[in-house]
Design a protein around this motif. Structure first.
Motif, mmCIF file in Angstrom:
data_model
loop_
_atom_site.group_PDB
_atom_site.id
_atom_site.type_symbol
_atom_site.label_atom_id
_atom_site.label_comp_id
_atom_site.label_asym_id
_atom_site.label_seq_id
_atom_site.Cartn_x
_atom_site.Cartn_y
_atom_site.Cartn_z
ATOM 1 N N HIS A 189 -12.280 28.600 -18.672
ATOM 2 C CA HIS A 189 -11.861 27.682 -19.812
ATOM 3 C C HIS A 189 -11.406 26.505 -19.349
ATOM 4 N N ASP A 190 -11.329 26.230 -18.227
ATOM 5 C CA ASP A 190 -11.112 24.692 -17.814
ATOM 6 C C ASP A 190 -12.461 24.070 -17.271
ATOM 7 N N PRO A 191 -12.749 22.966 -17.810
ATOM 8 C CA PRO A 191 -14.091 22.240 -17.572
ATOM 9 C C PRO A 191 -14.219 21.831 -16.213
ATOM 10 N N SER A 192 -12.919 21.337 -15.552
ATOM 11 C CA SER A 192 -13.158 20.982 -14.354
ATOM 12 C C SER A 192 -13.459 22.107 -13.163
ATOM 13 N N ARG A 193 -12.736 23.106 -13.559
ATOM 14 C CA ARG A 193 -12.840 24.404 -12.594
ATOM 15 C C ARG A 193 -14.216 25.046 -12.854
ATOM 16 N N ARG A 194 -14.793 25.349 -13.785
ATOM 17 C CA ARG A 194 -16.008 25.594 -14.388
ATOM 18 C C ARG A 194 -17.230 24.728 -13.685
ATOM 19 N N ARG A 195 -17.103 23.234 -13.527
ATOM 20 C CA ARG A 195 -17.704 22.277 -12.764
ATOM 21 C C ARG A 195 -17.730 22.911 -11.300
ATOM 22 N N ALA A 196 -16.555 23.167 -10.703
ATOM 23 C CA ALA A 196 -16.590 23.525 -9.602
ATOM 24 C C ALA A 196 -17.187 24.853 -9.142
ATOM 25 N N LEU A 197 -17.410 25.536 -9.941
ATOM 26 C CA LEU A 197 -18.079 27.002 -9.817
ATOM 27 C C LEU A 197 -19.614 26.474 -9.680
ATOM 28 N N ALA A 198 -19.971 25.687 -10.578
ATOM 29 C CA ALA A 198 -21.341 25.077 -10.834
ATOM 30 C C ALA A 198 -21.750 24.462 -9.480
ATOM 31 N N GLU A 199 -20.755 23.726 -9.094
ATOM 32 C CA GLU A 199 -21.310 22.712 -7.775
ATOM 33 C C GLU A 199 -21.386 23.761 -6.730
ATOM 34 N N ALA A 200 -20.556 25.046 -6.287
ATOM 35 C CA ALA A 200 -20.512 25.737 -5.707
ATOM 36 C C ALA A 200 -22.027 26.502 -5.333
ATOM 37 N N ILE A 201 -22.493 26.911 -6.412
ATOM 38 C CA ILE A 201 -23.657 27.490 -6.635
ATOM 39 C C ILE A 201 -24.670 26.533 -6.142
ATOM 40 N N VAL A 202 -24.812 25.369 -6.527
ATOM 41 C CA VAL A 202 -25.741 24.361 -6.129
ATOM 42 C C VAL A 202 -25.698 24.017 -4.604
ATOM 43 N N ARG A 203 -24.482 24.094 -3.985
ATOM 44 C CA ARG A 203 -24.278 23.944 -2.650
ATOM 45 C C ARG A 203 -25.083 25.156 -1.848
ATOM 46 N N GLY A 204 -24.574 26.239 -2.448
ATOM 47 C CA GLY A 204 -25.205 27.534 -1.991
ATOM 48 C C GLY A 204 -26.634 27.637 -1.915
ATOM 49 N N VAL A 205 -27.644 27.334 -2.863
ATOM 50 C CA VAL A 205 -28.905 27.057 -3.004
ATOM 51 C C VAL A 205 -29.292 25.946 -2.222
ATOM 52 N N ILE A 206 -28.640 24.921 -2.052
ATOM 53 C CA ILE A 206 -29.135 23.849 -0.817
ATOM 54 C C ILE A 206 -29.098 24.480 0.342
ATOM 55 N N ARG A 207 -28.149 24.934 0.598
ATOM 56 C CA ARG A 207 -28.039 25.857 2.283
ATOM 57 C C ARG A 207 -28.909 26.774 2.529
ATOM 58 N N HIS A 208 -29.337 27.422 1.322
ATOM 59 C CA HIS A 208 -30.589 28.457 1.722
ATOM 60 C C HIS A 208 -31.837 27.734 1.792
ATOM 61 N N HIS A 209 -31.970 26.735 0.966
ATOM 62 C CA HIS A 209 -33.222 25.908 1.099
ATOM 63 C C HIS A 209 -33.464 25.152 2.596
ATOM 64 N N ARG A 210 -32.208 24.895 3.098
ATOM 65 C CA ARG A 210 -32.351 24.371 4.277
ATOM 66 C C ARG A 210 -32.319 25.269 5.571
ATOM 67 N N GLY A 211 -32.453 26.539 4.987
ATOM 68 C CA GLY A 211 -32.715 27.506 6.103
ATOM 69 C C GLY A 211 -31.426 28.259 6.831
ATOM 70 N N GLU A 212 -30.136 27.866 6.316
ATOM 71 C CA GLU A 212 -29.011 28.373 7.105
ATOM 72 C C GLU A 212 -28.919 29.728 6.855
ATOM 73 N N PRO A 213 -28.397 30.455 8.061
ATOM 74 C CA PRO A 213 -28.198 31.819 7.893
ATOM 75 C C PRO A 213 -26.926 32.062 7.059
ATOM 76 N N GLY A 214 -26.849 33.357 6.369
ATOM 77 C CA GLY A 214 -25.547 33.601 5.646
ATOM 78 C C GLY A 214 -24.381 34.043 6.340
ATOM 79 N N PRO A 215 -23.071 33.582 6.165
ATOM 80 C CA PRO A 215 -22.247 34.187 6.780
ATOM 81 C C PRO A 215 -21.704 35.620 6.551
ATOM 82 N N GLU A 216 -22.161 36.511 7.326
ATOM 83 C CA GLU A 216 -21.765 37.784 7.224
ATOM 84 C C GLU A 216 -20.471 38.188 7.180
ATOM 85 N N PRO A 217 -19.887 39.001 5.965
ATOM 86 C CA PRO A 217 -18.637 39.379 5.972
ATOM 87 C C PRO A 217 -18.354 40.561 7.220
#
Length: 220
Positions: free
Chosen positions: A185-213
């Motif tokens: 319910h917090d617009p700024s925190r929702r935006r932060a989640l959306a920005e996180a997803i975008v960063r994840g997609v960019i990293r995948h598109h660049r060919g980065e390996p996933g950080p294994e848990p």
């Protein structure tokens, strides 16, 4: 035949809503389908005392995610742009028929225990590129909320099983969790989640390996 014709019209109608790529940015040349889960009479997970309705959150969040992806050069297609009840098969066909590079299905989770919280990313088992995408998106989501302890998980969701491109289903949080509702319910925190997803997609598109848990937390 009539059903197929109707589906084709639906898909073509969605194509008309694809924004032209600005031709620059780390996601230039990619087509990303964003799928706001549920809709119409299917409201998804709800917490009525706080007016937390999954279908509404999914759509509003997907508009934000679309805009942020476009800023990075991607062309973006939403499976729905209104509060409509849309079956899974048209969502799948929209992604496949348009040859999307990525599918991002947006949802909100539910569990009766209010102590359960945290955004989580799911992928279809055996899809290695989807798994790598899930790892990268989850890594970025956890940076937004350091209290989030969740790792990626497999999910045999139809929308992931029948689409042909790397895809993930992202649960933004739990409607029964006060912790997650504060974020949703917090617009700024929702935006932060959306920005996180975008960063994840960019990293995948660049060919980065996933950080294994850690081994004991993998694919639970």
């Amino acid at each position: 035949m009539a059903i197929l014709a109707g589906l084709l019209l639906l898909v073509l109608g969605r194509v008309a809503g694809v924004a032209a790529s600005p031709g620059q940015g780390p996601l230039a040349g990619t087509l990303i389908v964003v799928d706001p889960g549920h809709g119409g009479i299917d409201r998804g997970a709800c917490h009525l005392p706080s007016n937390t309705i999954e279908s509404e959150i999914n759509l509003e969040f997907s508009f934000l995610l679309r805009d942020l992806l476009r800023q990075q050069g991607a062309r973006v297609l939403l499976t729905r742009t209104t509060d409509e009840d849309l079956d899974l098969d048209p969502r799948i066909e929209i992604a496949n028929a348009n040859g999307a590079d990525y599918l991002l299905s947006i949802h909100v989770n539910w569990f009766p225990d209010p102590t359960c919280f945290g955004a989580q990313t799911f992928y279809f088992p055996g899809r290695e590129e989807s798994r790598r995408l899930a790892l990268l998106v989850q890594d970025e989501l956890k940076k937004v909320d350091p209290a989030n302890y969740r790792e990626i998980q497999t999910g045999r969701y139809r929308v992931l099983r029948l689409t042909r491109m790397p895809g993930v289903l992202v649960e933004l949080g739990f409607v029964d969790s006060p912790h997650d509702r504060a974020i949703l319910h917090d617009p700024s925190r929702r935006r932060a989640l959306a920005e996180a997803i975008v960063r994840g997609v960019i990293r995948h598109h660049r060919g980065e390996p996933g950080p294994e848990p850690a081994p004991d937390l993998r694919d639970r």
